[in-house]
Scaffold this motif. Sequence first.
Motif, PDB file in Angstrom:
ATOM      1  N   SER A   5      33.361 -35.794  61.235  1.00 37.58           N
ATOM      2  CA  SER A   5      34.735 -36.204  60.920  1.00 37.58           C
ATOM      3  C   SER A   5      35.327 -35.426  59.749  1.00 37.58           C
ATOM      4  N   GLU A  53      36.369 -32.265  61.221  1.00 38.13           N
ATOM      5  CA  GLU A  53      37.388 -32.492  62.241  1.00 38.13           C
ATOM      6  C   GLU A  53      38.771 -32.657  61.626  1.00 38.13           C
ATOM      7  N   VAL A  92      41.889 -30.555  63.163  1.00 35.28           N
ATOM      8  CA  VAL A  92      43.053 -31.214  63.757  1.00 35.28           C
ATOM      9  C   VAL A  92      44.316 -30.914  62.950  1.00 35.28           C
ATOM     10  N   MET A 120      46.959 -41.109  70.989  1.00 40.56           N
ATOM     11  CA  MET A 120      46.018 -40.166  71.563  1.00 40.56           C
ATOM     12  C   MET A 120      46.589 -39.607  72.860  1.00 40.56           C
ATOM     13  N   PRO A 121      46.327 -38.328  73.194  1.00 43.38           N
ATOM     14  CA  PRO A 121      45.451 -37.390  72.489  1.00 43.38           C
ATOM     15  C   PRO A 121      46.194 -36.458  71.534  1.00 43.38           C
ATOM     16  N   ASP A 142      47.767 -34.906  68.010  1.00 46.69           N
ATOM     17  CA  ASP A 142      47.124 -34.717  66.704  1.00 46.69           C
ATOM     18  C   ASP A 142      47.395 -35.886  65.759  1.00 46.69           C
ATOM     19  N   LYS A 175      44.845 -38.510  66.453  1.00 45.80           N
ATOM     20  CA  LYS A 175      43.529 -38.097  65.969  1.00 45.80           C
ATOM     21  C   LYS A 175      43.442 -38.185  64.447  1.00 45.80           C
ATOM     22  N   HIS A 185      43.148 -41.790  63.355  1.00 45.97           N
ATOM     23  CA  HIS A 185      41.797 -42.292  63.553  1.00 45.97           C
ATOM     24  C   HIS A 185      40.851 -41.767  62.481  1.00 45.97           C
TER      25      HIS A 185
END
Length: 218
Positions: A94, A97, A101, A150-151, A153, A156, A159
Amino acid sequence: MFRNDAALFEFRGPWGVPVQIGSSLLLLILIFLLFSSTVQELYYDFLFLVILLVSIFLHELGHAWGALIQGRPVRRIMIYGGGGFCERDRPAPSYEEELIVAMGPIVTAVLWAGAVLIGPFLPPGDLAWAVHICALVNFFLLIFNMLPVMPLDGGKLLHLGLQRVMRLEHATRLCGAVGLVTAVLWLPLMIFSFHHWGLLLLFVPPILIHWRMLRRAA
């Protein structure tokens, strides 16, 4: 469904990343051609399409850079009729990530800001028009892409951000709830957008994804 597109052709982008052009892109081109009644309209529609596709490509290239700079191989970038995506060989933790993202919207924001700053200094003409369209395209791409569903950015990043302050299952549940509410409100937003601005929002947030996120953590 567009993610299963057959690639019309492929080329090597920056850093050797494979870039594929999906067959569904032909549908998008056809739609633009159908709305062009004169040669001049065809010219400007084609220019708009080029600006849109280049902006999407640079957005996905931002994701690719975010992965590569952290040692995460990128399998491909796909540009297709519904937009684009950057596919990696394996998931990242994460904390990595977040950068991967975020780099897409950051690139889009830089394109928008750059076009806004340059535009006033250009003489009237096709170049000034193209820069103005570049600013508008990337502004709407940025706003749209940062929606908390989602999906996209925005979903994401929501989250990932929630995981910094709460447990994964709670973050998943809250993100699913926010996405589900946004998806339900999307239909009246589509009607409002078309009625007031003439914008047809073809994207429909996948309710099933957010329902599963909401139930997964229950």
